[in-house]
Design an enzyme around this catalytic site. Structure first.
Site, mmCIF file in Angstrom:
data_model
loop_
_atom_site.group_PDB
_atom_site.id
_atom_site.type_symbol
_atom_site.label_atom_id
_atom_site.label_comp_id
_atom_site.label_asym_id
_atom_site.label_seq_id
_atom_site.Cartn_x
_atom_site.Cartn_y
_atom_site.Cartn_z
ATOM 1 N N HIS A 98 -80.321 -19.417 -10.726
ATOM 2 C CA HIS A 98 -80.871 -20.186 -12.284
ATOM 3 C C HIS A 98 -82.179 -18.711 -12.174
ATOM 4 C CE1 HIS A 98 -82.281 -22.890 -15.273
ATOM 5 N NE2 HIS A 98 -81.608 -23.065 -15.665
ATOM 6 N N LYS A 123 -85.661 -16.689 -12.715
ATOM 7 C CA LYS A 123 -85.841 -15.380 -13.739
ATOM 8 C C LYS A 123 -86.962 -14.870 -13.348
ATOM 9 C CE LYS A 123 -83.983 -18.970 -15.837
ATOM 10 N NZ LYS A 123 -82.601 -19.233 -16.337
#
Length: 430
Positions: free
Chosen positions: A318, A320
């Site tokens: 998940h 970034k």
């Protein structure tokens, strides 16, 4: 959401600020020096630090999140915010109508009844059991406490960011920031939640000077960058393209949803072609198969140019985050996909700090070396022609999707305040 009515609070609270529509704010933040930045990996590192900062709050809490669930993490956050509000801390919590659409009226009532100023971005009812507010999401994850410490990254307030959640627990990153850049993050959060932004009082200026003095021996350069649907629609993508053009030795990008446009793909390819060690860490166990199809559509184009691609297979990725060379990094909420780069409200921090870069690099290297499989032409799954055909259609659909989706009525988002008397009908048809 439950339709039970909410009781009015009998406690006197600070009046809620006037709410405003989520319009574009033409503000560009510059680099700020002498900050202290710490990488927080997964909920095990993130939640204790955030919750402790909230417990120590004395005057103000600003919190934005895409997802807040009624689980052990959400319930602990709720209790901490209630206790802070009861001791007089001014709290504004901004939630996304899609990501937080299942919160019960009882959960929200407890917060608003204690004096927490709650507001929902783009609330909408279900129609035929289906949500209608899919697009233009408030996807940021920001916490600012007393204007002195900030947290920003990709971690939501939900138990699926903890390892004990099981195989579906997410691998993710955030940062804790202290120093002069917190004033920019605080200013941005105030603007986004509809609070008026005034000049700093003398005590705030003195506190800021103390912060600068405390971190004067630290070379951490930090800049806030964000995207909106007004004056800054491509800022995050442009930052990626700029640093890729100037990369000299290494690039590592770990991103959950990877199907950027041609311009960004071209910069990734060009960096590898001129000899830069370019590594992508992408999802091998995606929570949405369409994301994997679209990402794999880019593999052949990138692998031929020397880009190394790793799929993380332990659990859903998940994160970034990215780093370039030995001193530039970024952590935030923005994926490299059409939703994040063209539609959602996002925020990242850019960091120029060698120690932080090294810490992030070491963690990503461990991820790629011990928890990923390296992709190559030989490892392309069977049925690749079929997958490539579907992926081609998916990739080009998603590439043009933001423009098409802009025609939909659901793309007129608004903020709605949640109060003890109105929260129960938040998702009623309107």
């Amino acid at each position: 959401m439950s339709s039970q009515s909410m009781e009015k609070s009998t406690v006197e609270h600070i009046p809620a600020p006037p709410i405003r529509e989520p319009t574009a704010v033409d503000v560009e933040y510059s680099w700020q020096g002498s900050n202290r930045v710490e990488l927080l990996e997964n909920g095990e590192a993130y939640f204790p630090r955030v919750f402790e900062a909230l417990r120590q709050a004395q005057s103000e809490i600003l919190l934005e999140t895409f997802i807040l669930f009624e689980d052990k993490v959400g319930n602990e956050l709720q209790q901490i915010l209630i206790e802070a509000a009861q001791r007089g801390v001014r709290i504004t919590v901004s939630l996304d109508g899609f990501g937080c659409g299942e919160l019960s009226s009882g959960f929200l009532s407890a917060l608003s009844g204690a004096g927490v100023h709650l507001q929902m971005f783009d609330p909408a009812p279900k129609r035929l059991g289906i949500r209608t507010n899919w697009f233009r999401r408030l996807h940021r994850k920001i916490v600012v406490v007393d204007g002195t410490v900030a947290f920003i990254g990709g971690i939501n307030f939900s138990a699926d960011h903890l390892a004990d959640f099981g195989p579906e627990a997410k691998q993710d990153y955030s940062v804790e920031v202290q120093g002069p850049v917190v004033a920019d993050i605080h200013h941005f959060a105030l603007l986004q939640c509809g609070r008026p932004v005034r000049a700093k009082y003398w005590w705030q200026r003195r506190r800021q000077r103390r912060s600068e003095l405390a971190f004067s021996d630290h070379d951490g350069q930090v800049r806030l960058v964000y995207r909106d649907n007004g004056e800054h629609p491509t800022d995050i993508e442009e930052v990626y393209r700029q640093v890729l053009r100037t990369a000299q030795r290494r690039v590592v990008i770990a991103n959950a949803y990877f199907f950027p446009g041609y311009r960004l793909l071209r910069e990734i390819r060009n960096a590898a072609r001129r000899g830069v060690d370019v590594r992508l860490i992408l999802q091998g166990q995606p929570d949405m198969m369409v994301a994997r199809l679209a990402a794999r559509m880019t593999y052949d184009y990138l692998l031929k140019s020397g880009v190394k691609i790793y799929e993380y297979c332990d659990r859903p990725l998940h994160g970034k985050v990215a780093l370039v060379d030995e001193d530039w990094s970024t952590v935030g909420s923005s994926n490299l996909d059409p939703l994040s780069l063209s539609m959602n409200l996002e925020a990242n921090v850019l960091i120029r700090d060698r120690q932080f870069n090294r810490d992030l690099y070491d963690r990503l290297e461990d991820l790629s070396d011990h928890h990923c499989k390296m992709m190559s032409s030989e490892k392309i799954p069977s049925g690749w022609v079929w997958h490539m055909t579907v992926g081609f259609l998916v990739f080009h659909f998603l590439r043009h999707f933001p423009a098409w989706a802009g025609w939909l009525p659901a793309h007129k988002p608004r903020l709605k305040r949640i109060t003890p008397t109105t929260g129960s009908d938040l998702h009623e048809p309107r």
